[in-house]
Design a protein around this motif. Structure first.
Motif, mmCIF file in Angstrom:
data_model
loop_
_atom_site.group_PDB
_atom_site.id
_atom_site.type_symbol
_atom_site.label_atom_id
_atom_site.label_comp_id
_atom_site.label_asym_id
_atom_site.label_seq_id
_atom_site.Cartn_x
_atom_site.Cartn_y
_atom_site.Cartn_z
ATOM 1 N N GLU A 62 -2.772 -5.102 2.191
ATOM 2 C CA GLU A 62 -1.924 -4.515 1.023
ATOM 3 C C GLU A 62 -3.706 -4.787 0.642
ATOM 4 O O GLU A 62 -3.792 -5.632 -0.504
ATOM 5 N N LYS A 63 -4.032 -2.820 0.094
ATOM 6 C CA LYS A 63 -4.997 -3.417 -0.322
ATOM 7 C C LYS A 63 -4.735 -2.141 -2.538
ATOM 8 O O LYS A 63 -4.020 -1.573 -1.848
ATOM 9 N N GLU A 64 -5.603 -3.205 -2.992
ATOM 10 C CA GLU A 64 -4.478 -3.055 -4.876
ATOM 11 C C GLU A 64 -5.623 -1.240 -4.465
ATOM 12 O O GLU A 64 -6.993 -1.390 -4.968
ATOM 13 N N LEU A 65 -5.301 -0.407 -5.677
ATOM 14 C CA LEU A 65 -5.533 0.419 -5.553
ATOM 15 C C LEU A 65 -6.874 0.187 -7.392
ATOM 16 O O LEU A 65 -7.645 1.111 -7.426
ATOM 17 N N GLY A 66 -6.486 -0.297 -7.999
ATOM 18 C CA GLY A 66 -6.336 -0.170 -9.336
ATOM 19 C C GLY A 66 -6.082 -1.502 -10.333
ATOM 20 O O GLY A 66 -4.994 -1.445 -9.903
ATOM 21 N N ASP A 67 -6.426 -1.396 -11.355
ATOM 22 C CA ASP A 67 -5.852 -2.993 -12.511
ATOM 23 C C ASP A 67 -4.571 -1.756 -12.656
ATOM 24 O O ASP A 67 -3.594 -2.488 -13.171
#
Length: 201
Positions: free
Chosen positions: A12-17
């Protein structure tokens, strides 16, 4: 949406805060807190702290690379149904619906002099060095957290914010040289004397 994630190669990767959808625009915020004060920036080691601040901005801009790859691959993001408070339901959002990504870096640190316009610390208005994958997005805006809060407080709709960010990008990409940059002065000009703003662009 707070910290939406996308699955990439079983990770899982974060797209943005924070991601704000206002189709066909998507505003993506990456925020960083620095353990420093405005006094550090003005002290004997001021140059060192300023270089650290710039590195932090570059690090935040670097985090947009995963977003850029996901947009390019027209990935599908699973997002919570925020229009149903308390619901655990999600829906699938295809990133191909986004025509314009607006990347924004937000920096925060302790500035006891912020209330004084003559003493408050000003941040560079954009990140100068961004990864090649992020360059198609255009300007990577940068704001002090307190400045951004004040600007958003003056907006009536998300469309107002998108418009300001696009106009701000237009201003910054003219190559205009700021003798002394002040975010709040620039915003005041936009709000109170738009004909002059257009003339400067």
């Amino acid at each position: 949406y707070r910290s939406p994630r996308i699955r990439v190669h079983r990770q899982e990767k974060e797209l943005g805060d924070v991601v704000v959808l206002a189709l066909p625009y998507m505003i993506v915020f990456q925020s960083k807190w620095k353990k420093m004060t405005s006094e550090d920036l003005c002290g004997d080691k001021g140059d060192l702290y300023k270089s650290r601040l710039v590195k932090t901005m570059h690090k935040a801009a670097d985090q947009f690379k995963e977003l850029a790859s996901s947009v390019q691959q027209k990935a599908i993001v699973e997002l919570p149904q925020v229009w149903f408070p308390g619901s655990n339901e999600t829906y699938k959002f295809p990133l191909e619906l986004v025509d314009h990504v607006v990347p924004v870096v937000v920096i925060d640190f302790d500035d006891p002099d912020y209330a004084n316009p003559d003493l408050r610390t000003c941040l560079r208005p954009r990140v100068s060095d961004v990864p090649n994958r992020v360059k198609p997005f255009g300007t990577v805006h940068s704001f002090l957290f307190k400045d951004l809060l004040r600007i958003v407080d003056q907006m009536f709709t998300i469309g107002d914010l998108v418009t300001y960010l696009m106009k701000r990008r237009e201003m910054l990409e003219t190559g205009v040289a700021f003798v002394q940059y002040s975010e709040m002065d620039m915003f005041a000009l936009y709000q109170t004397d738009y004909p002059l703003w257009e003339k400067l662009v």
